[in-house]
Write a protein that holds these residues in place. Structure first.
Motif, PDB file in Angstrom:
ATOM      1  N   GLY A 151       9.923   4.995  -1.157  1.00  0.00           N
ATOM      2  CA  GLY A 151      10.613   4.404  -2.299  1.00  0.00           C
ATOM      3  C   GLY A 151       9.667   3.892  -3.368  1.00  0.00           C
ATOM      4  N   SER A 152      10.213   3.658  -4.553  1.00  0.00           N
ATOM      5  CA  SER A 152       9.371   3.281  -5.692  1.00  0.00           C
ATOM      6  C   SER A 152       8.801   1.876  -5.582  1.00  0.00           C
ATOM      7  N   ALA A 153       9.524   0.940  -4.987  1.00  0.00           N
ATOM      8  CA  ALA A 153       8.983  -0.423  -4.849  1.00  0.00           C
ATOM      9  C   ALA A 153       7.744  -0.410  -3.952  1.00  0.00           C
ATOM     10  N   GLU A 154       7.820   0.312  -2.842  1.00  0.00           N
ATOM     11  CA  GLU A 154       6.668   0.432  -1.943  1.00  0.00           C
ATOM     12  C   GLU A 154       5.535   1.202  -2.620  1.00  0.00           C
ATOM     13  N   SER A 155       5.902   2.160  -3.454  1.00  0.00           N
ATOM     14  CA  SER A 155       4.909   2.984  -4.137  1.00  0.00           C
ATOM     15  C   SER A 155       4.017   2.143  -5.050  1.00  0.00           C
ATOM     16  N   LYS A 156       4.584   1.156  -5.699  1.00  0.00           N
ATOM     17  CA  LYS A 156       3.792   0.287  -6.583  1.00  0.00           C
ATOM     18  C   LYS A 156       2.760  -0.497  -5.783  1.00  0.00           C
ATOM     19  N   ILE A 157       3.148  -0.987  -4.633  1.00  0.00           N
ATOM     20  CA  ILE A 157       2.214  -1.701  -3.761  1.00  0.00           C
ATOM     21  C   ILE A 157       1.137  -0.728  -3.282  1.00  0.00           C
ATOM     22  N   PHE A 158       1.566   0.474  -2.919  1.00  0.00           N
ATOM     23  CA  PHE A 158       0.649   1.496  -2.438  1.00  0.00           C
ATOM     24  C   PHE A 158      -0.397   1.838  -3.493  1.00  0.00           C
ATOM     25  N   MET A 159       0.012   1.955  -4.745  1.00  0.00           N
ATOM     26  CA  MET A 159      -0.941   2.281  -5.813  1.00  0.00           C
ATOM     27  C   MET A 159      -2.055   1.244  -5.887  1.00  0.00           C
ATOM     28  N   HIS A 160      -1.694  -0.029  -5.830  1.00  0.00           N
ATOM     29  CA  HIS A 160      -2.697  -1.093  -5.894  1.00  0.00           C
ATOM     30  C   HIS A 160      -3.629  -1.042  -4.680  1.00  0.00           C
ATOM     31  N   ALA A 161      -3.065  -0.817  -3.505  1.00  0.00           N
ATOM     32  CA  ALA A 161      -3.885  -0.733  -2.290  1.00  0.00           C
ATOM     33  C   ALA A 161      -4.796   0.492  -2.327  1.00  0.00           C
ATOM     34  N   LEU A 162      -4.289   1.595  -2.861  1.00  0.00           N
ATOM     35  CA  LEU A 162      -5.089   2.816  -2.955  1.00  0.00           C
ATOM     36  C   LEU A 162      -6.225   2.645  -3.960  1.00  0.00           C
ATOM     37  N   VAL A 163      -5.978   1.930  -5.028  1.00  0.00           N
ATOM     38  CA  VAL A 163      -7.054   1.623  -5.980  1.00  0.00           C
ATOM     39  C   VAL A 163      -8.197   0.920  -5.248  1.00  0.00           C
ATOM     40  N   ARG A 164      -7.856  -0.076  -4.436  1.00  0.00           N
ATOM     41  CA  ARG A 164      -8.904  -0.806  -3.698  1.00  0.00           C
ATOM     42  C   ARG A 164      -9.653   0.116  -2.735  1.00  0.00           C
ATOM     43  N   LYS A 165      -8.932   0.995  -2.045  1.00  0.00           N
ATOM     44  CA  LYS A 165      -9.576   1.941  -1.117  1.00  0.00           C
ATOM     45  C   LYS A 165     -10.544   2.863  -1.860  1.00  0.00           C
ATOM     46  N   LEU A 166     -10.114   3.371  -2.998  1.00  0.00           N
ATOM     47  CA  LEU A 166     -10.967   4.285  -3.764  1.00  0.00           C
ATOM     48  C   LEU A 166     -12.149   3.553  -4.391  1.00  0.00           C
ATOM     49  N   GLU A 167     -11.956   2.295  -4.775  1.00  0.00           N
ATOM     50  CA  GLU A 167     -13.081   1.483  -5.262  1.00  0.00           C
ATOM     51  C   GLU A 167     -14.127   1.319  -4.162  1.00  0.00           C
ATOM     52  N   GLU A 168     -13.669   1.067  -2.942  1.00  0.00           N
ATOM     53  CA  GLU A 168     -14.585   0.929  -1.806  1.00  0.00           C
ATOM     54  C   GLU A 168     -15.400   2.200  -1.597  1.00  0.00           C
ATOM     55  N   ARG A 169     -14.805   3.349  -1.887  1.00  0.00           N
ATOM     56  CA  ARG A 169     -15.481   4.631  -1.745  1.00  0.00           C
ATOM     57  C   ARG A 169     -16.334   4.966  -2.963  1.00  0.00           C
ATOM     58  N   GLY A 170     -16.214   4.189  -4.025  1.00  0.00           N
ATOM     59  CA  GLY A 170     -16.978   4.446  -5.238  1.00  0.00           C
ATOM     60  C   GLY A 170     -16.431   5.588  -6.079  1.00  0.00           C
ATOM     61  N   ASN A 171     -15.161   5.918  -5.912  1.00  0.00           N
ATOM     62  CA  ASN A 171     -14.542   7.016  -6.646  1.00  0.00           C
ATOM     63  C   ASN A 171     -13.902   6.477  -7.928  1.00  0.00           C
ATOM     64  N   LEU A 172     -14.739   6.224  -8.912  1.00  0.00           N
ATOM     65  CA  LEU A 172     -14.277   5.555 -10.130  1.00  0.00           C
ATOM     66  C   LEU A 172     -13.371   6.426 -10.993  1.00  0.00           C
ATOM     67  N   ARG A 173     -13.566   7.741 -10.976  1.00  0.00           N
ATOM     68  CA  ARG A 173     -12.670   8.611 -11.773  1.00  0.00           C
ATOM     69  C   ARG A 173     -11.243   8.516 -11.256  1.00  0.00           C
ATOM     70  N   ALA A 174     -11.074   8.564  -9.948  1.00  0.00           N
ATOM     71  CA  ALA A 174      -9.735   8.463  -9.371  1.00  0.00           C
ATOM     72  C   ALA A 174      -9.152   7.072  -9.582  1.00  0.00           C
ATOM     73  N   VAL A 175      -9.984   6.054  -9.507  1.00  0.00           N
ATOM     74  CA  VAL A 175      -9.531   4.678  -9.744  1.00  0.00           C
ATOM     75  C   VAL A 175      -8.952   4.558 -11.151  1.00  0.00           C
ATOM     76  N   GLU A 176      -9.643   5.112 -12.123  1.00  0.00           N
ATOM     77  CA  GLU A 176      -9.150   5.043 -13.508  1.00  0.00           C
ATOM     78  C   GLU A 176      -7.821   5.774 -13.669  1.00  0.00           C
ATOM     79  N   MET A 177      -7.665   6.903 -13.016  1.00  0.00           N
ATOM     80  CA  MET A 177      -6.393   7.636 -13.093  1.00  0.00           C
ATOM     81  C   MET A 177      -5.263   6.829 -12.470  1.00  0.00           C
ATOM     82  N   LEU A 178      -5.529   6.250 -11.311  1.00  0.00           N
ATOM     83  CA  LEU A 178      -4.511   5.421 -10.662  1.00  0.00           C
ATOM     84  C   LEU A 178      -4.169   4.209 -11.518  1.00  0.00           C
ATOM     85  N   ARG A 179      -5.165   3.577 -12.081  1.00  0.00           N
ATOM     86  CA  ARG A 179      -4.912   2.407 -12.943  1.00  0.00           C
ATOM     87  C   ARG A 179      -4.056   2.787 -14.144  1.00  0.00           C
TER      88      ARG A 179
END
Length: 96
Positions: free
Chosen positions: A55-83
């Motif tokens: 669902g979309s409400a969970e998806s918004k939480i997921f986006m924020h959590a995924l940003v943090r995961k990708l930041e930990e991996r140093g994947n800044l291009r993907a982080v910017e797209m997610l943001r």
């Protein structure tokens, strides 16, 4: 720390535990992409799949959590797209 804050933190920790596999799989899939277009396609595909499943409400939480995961991996291009998706406040399945 207030009881409300403790409860929210416990809820956040439980949500992360419940979706740990989704986050790991999604971060790995996105991080494996090399080109801008493939990264963008992987981000969109990942978000659409998660939203379809939870669902979309969970998806918004997921986006924020995924940003943090990708930041930990140093994947800044993907982080910017997610943001960009987060900033627009829209589902990747919608068009404007």
């Amino acid at each position: 720390m207030t009881t409300g804050r403790r409860n929210r933190m416990a809820g956040d920790a439980q949500w992360l535990a419940d979706h740990e596999m989704d986050l790991a799989r999604s971060a790995s899939h996105i991080a494996s992409m090399q080109h801008e277009e493939s990264i963008q396609a992987a981000v969109k595909e990942t978000l659409l799949q998660f939203e379809s499943a939870y669902g979309s409400a969970e998806s918004k939480i997921f986006m924020h959590a995924l940003v943090r995961k990708l930041e930990e991996r140093g994947n800044l291009r993907a982080v910017e797209m997610l943001r960009a998706f987060v900033k627009r406040g829209q589902s990747p399945g919608t068009t404007r």
